[in-house]
Design a protein around this motif. Structure first.
Motif, PDB file in Angstrom:
ATOM      1  N   GLY A 243      33.939  39.839  45.032  1.00 53.56           N
ATOM      2  CA  GLY A 243      33.603  38.582  44.370  1.00 53.56           C
ATOM      3  C   GLY A 243      34.035  38.585  42.914  1.00 53.56           C
ATOM      4  O   GLY A 243      34.575  37.596  42.404  1.00 53.56           O
ATOM      5  N   GLY A 244      33.837  39.723  42.250  1.00 59.55           N
ATOM      6  CA  GLY A 244      34.257  39.834  40.853  1.00 59.55           C
ATOM      7  C   GLY A 244      35.769  39.778  40.705  1.00 59.55           C
ATOM      8  O   GLY A 244      36.285  39.151  39.771  1.00 59.55           O
ATOM      9  N   LEU A 245      36.486  40.416  41.621  1.00 58.19           N
ATOM     10  CA  LEU A 245      37.954  40.377  41.573  1.00 58.19           C
ATOM     11  C   LEU A 245      38.475  38.964  41.809  1.00 58.19           C
ATOM     12  O   LEU A 245      39.444  38.534  41.189  1.00 58.19           O
ATOM     13  CB  LEU A 245      38.539  41.326  42.617  1.00 58.19           C
ATOM     14  N   GLU A 246      37.817  38.248  42.719  1.00 60.82           N
ATOM     15  CA  GLU A 246      38.213  36.864  42.985  1.00 60.82           C
ATOM     16  C   GLU A 246      38.055  36.011  41.733  1.00 60.82           C
ATOM     17  O   GLU A 246      38.923  35.200  41.394  1.00 60.82           O
ATOM     18  CB  GLU A 246      37.358  36.308  44.120  1.00 60.82           C
TER      19      GLU A 246
ATOM     20  N   ALA B 219      45.313  27.286  49.537  1.00 59.01           N
ATOM     21  CA  ALA B 219      44.752  28.209  48.539  1.00 59.01           C
ATOM     22  C   ALA B 219      43.304  28.536  48.867  1.00 59.01           C
ATOM     23  O   ALA B 219      42.551  27.681  49.341  1.00 59.01           O
ATOM     24  CB  ALA B 219      44.838  27.574  47.149  1.00 59.01           C
ATOM     25  N   MET B 220      42.916  29.778  48.585  1.00 57.89           N
ATOM     26  CA  MET B 220      41.554  30.209  48.898  1.00 57.89           C
ATOM     27  C   MET B 220      40.518  29.637  47.937  1.00 57.89           C
ATOM     28  O   MET B 220      39.329  29.630  48.250  1.00 57.89           O
ATOM     29  CB  MET B 220      41.481  31.742  48.890  1.00 57.89           C
ATOM     30  N   ASN B 221      40.939  29.161  46.747  1.00 64.00           N
ATOM     31  CA  ASN B 221      39.948  28.629  45.817  1.00 64.00           C
ATOM     32  C   ASN B 221      39.286  27.365  46.363  1.00 64.00           C
ATOM     33  O   ASN B 221      38.189  26.996  45.957  1.00 64.00           O
ATOM     34  CB  ASN B 221      40.573  28.358  44.439  1.00 64.00           C
ATOM     35  N   GLY B 222      39.955  26.687  47.314  1.00 54.70           N
ATOM     36  CA  GLY B 222      39.344  25.521  47.933  1.00 54.70           C
ATOM     37  C   GLY B 222      38.113  25.891  48.745  1.00 54.70           C
ATOM     38  O   GLY B 222      37.201  25.074  48.922  1.00 54.70           O
TER      39      GLY B 222
ATOM     40  N   LEU C 145      47.791  38.632  45.854  1.00 48.93           N
ATOM     41  CA  LEU C 145      48.109  38.700  47.278  1.00 48.93           C
ATOM     42  C   LEU C 145      47.088  39.555  48.033  1.00 48.93           C
ATOM     43  O   LEU C 145      46.706  39.238  49.161  1.00 48.93           O
ATOM     44  CB  LEU C 145      49.515  39.268  47.470  1.00 48.93           C
ATOM     45  N   ILE C 146      46.656  40.635  47.407  1.00 48.24           N
ATOM     46  CA  ILE C 146      45.611  41.464  48.018  1.00 48.24           C
ATOM     47  C   ILE C 146      44.321  40.656  48.180  1.00 48.24           C
ATOM     48  O   ILE C 146      43.634  40.731  49.206  1.00 48.24           O
ATOM     49  CB  ILE C 146      45.370  42.730  47.179  1.00 48.24           C
ATOM     50  N   MET C 147      44.012  39.835  47.172  1.00 44.85           N
ATOM     51  CA  MET C 147      42.811  39.005  47.234  1.00 44.85           C
ATOM     52  C   MET C 147      42.940  37.919  48.299  1.00 44.85           C
ATOM     53  O   MET C 147      41.944  37.529  48.920  1.00 44.85           O
ATOM     54  CB  MET C 147      42.537  38.369  45.871  1.00 44.85           C
ATOM     55  N   VAL C 148      44.152  37.415  48.518  1.00 45.42           N
ATOM     56  CA  VAL C 148      44.357  36.457  49.605  1.00 45.42           C
ATOM     57  C   VAL C 148      43.965  37.096  50.930  1.00 45.42           C
ATOM     58  O   VAL C 148      43.237  36.513  51.740  1.00 45.42           O
ATOM     59  CB  VAL C 148      45.828  35.981  49.659  1.00 45.42           C
ATOM     60  N   GLY C 149      44.440  38.335  51.144  1.00 40.72           N
ATOM     61  CA  GLY C 149      44.099  39.040  52.375  1.00 40.72           C
ATOM     62  C   GLY C 149      42.614  39.333  52.489  1.00 40.72           C
ATOM     63  O   GLY C 149      42.022  39.184  53.563  1.00 40.72           O
ATOM     64  N   ALA C 150      42.004  39.718  51.371  1.00 42.20           N
ATOM     65  CA  ALA C 150      40.576  40.031  51.386  1.00 42.20           C
ATOM     66  C   ALA C 150      39.737  38.795  51.691  1.00 42.20           C
ATOM     67  O   ALA C 150      38.645  38.900  52.253  1.00 42.20           O
ATOM     68  CB  ALA C 150      40.161  40.621  50.038  1.00 42.20           C
ATOM     69  N   GLY C 151      40.259  37.627  51.330  1.00 42.38           N
ATOM     70  CA  GLY C 151      39.502  36.395  51.546  1.00 42.38           C
ATOM     71  C   GLY C 151      39.634  35.817  52.936  1.00 42.38           C
ATOM     72  O   GLY C 151      38.920  34.872  53.285  1.00 42.38           O
ATOM     73  N   LEU C 152      40.527  36.361  53.753  1.00 43.29           N
ATOM     74  CA  LEU C 152      40.710  35.820  55.097  1.00 43.29           C
ATOM     75  C   LEU C 152      39.513  36.143  55.989  1.00 43.29           C
ATOM     76  O   LEU C 152      38.933  37.218  55.907  1.00 43.29           O
ATOM     77  CB  LEU C 152      41.981  36.383  55.725  1.00 43.29           C
TER      78      LEU C 152
END
Length: 311
Positions: free
Chosen positions: A33-36, A266-269, A206-213
């Protein structure tokens, strides 16, 4: 096409790495969550700022790029907005509709910028950043407006305006363009520090994109989740690339337009869906499906566009 596929493979391998790391018990799950938040509030705004502050805009045909990108996004958003009665008559809830709207219009600039840099170099990176800057404000206007109206929360201009003016991506983009166009001098060590921060943003992003899936949400997706997959990965590239081509764009500008159009949402949505009453689980499922599917659709879109770009 194989060359394009192999060129974007490292980008998606980082996404896969993020998905695996998120599920690795050695790493504290509380850190994600902090990295995001770090990526959203610091890293990506820094990348947009430094890229746009240093870009050479002369010869970029910014006017045509603006018309092509903003016009296409506005067209898709308008069609979706006018389609609400059809969604309602089909039994789709208002929160679910907002997630379909968001995932059909938002685009993951982390992926677009990483592919642009990998495939075409710094000039293409600046072009994609310019496209991001041009459409980031209208995209947020449309999506936040839909969420405020349909999300079940308080409908007021103050909430809407605050979400827009406080968006760090908008702030970073506007500052970068202002520094560039007004030739504002930046203390060199300060700019170098910003460059160092920006340099970490693409790989970590990109790592955070994967973590958010949310892979579990995508295993048995609702039928509704497939609609924005087709809209975002097939219809959006077709509309935007056709509009840009009709405006006379060729070469890198056309490829930059196609790049922004062909990437997943985008994951921010997802965060906004949770905050403003949208259907967050549906958003997560769609984002996961789009990211997986885009691994195959992006090479096809770019290969077709490369053929047009040389015309």
């Amino acid at each position: 096409m194989l060359t394009i596929f192999e060129s974007i493979l490292p980008v998606f391998l980082l996404v896969v790495l993020g998905a695996l790391l998120k599920r690795w018990p050695v790493i504290d799950r509380n850190m994600w969550g902090g990295l995001e938040q770090l990526g959203f509030y610091v890293l990506f705004p820094s990348l947009l700022f430094t890229t746009l502050a240093n870009a050479e805009f002369s010869g970029m045909a910014a006017g045509d790029i603006a018309i092509g990108s903003i016009g296409s996004v506005t067209f898709i958003a308008l069609v979706l907005a006018l389609s609400w009665p059809l969604f309602r008559s089909a039994g789709v809830s208002a929160p679910a509709y907002t997630s379909v709207f968001q995932t059909s219009t938002r685009w993951n600039a982390f992926i677009a910028l990483a592919i642009a840099e990998k495939l075409y170099g710094p000039q293409s990176l600046a072009l994609v950043a310019l496209v991001a800057t041009l459409i980031i404000i209208p995209i947020n206007l449309y999506n936040i407006g839909i969420l405020v109206w349909f999300g079940g929360g308080t409908r007021n201009l103050k909430t809407f305006a605050h979400k827009i003016v406080s968006n760090p991506l908008i702030i970073g983009s506007v500052l970068g363009v202002a520094v560039n166009l007004l030739d504002i001098p930046i203390y060199k060590p300060l700019m170098q520090a910003a460059d160092l921060v920006a340099g970490t943003s693409l790989s970590l992003g990109l790592i955070m994109v994967g973590a958010g899936l949310k892979l579990s949400d995508a295993l048995k997706p609702r039928p509704l989740a497939l609609l924005p997959v087709g809209l975002k990965l097939l219809v959006m590239p077709l509309v935007m690339t056709t509009a840009a081509y009709a405006l006379g764009m060729r070469g890198e500008p056309l490829l930059a337009i196609a790049m922004g159009a062909s990437v997943p949402t985008a994951m921010n949505g997802y965060v906004l869906a949770k905050q403003l009453g949208g259907d967050a689980p549906l958003y997560a499922a769609v984002a996961t499906l789009q990211t997986i599917a885009s691994f195959f659709t992006i090479p096809m879109v770019l290969a077709a566009t490369a053929y047009l770009a040389g015309g």
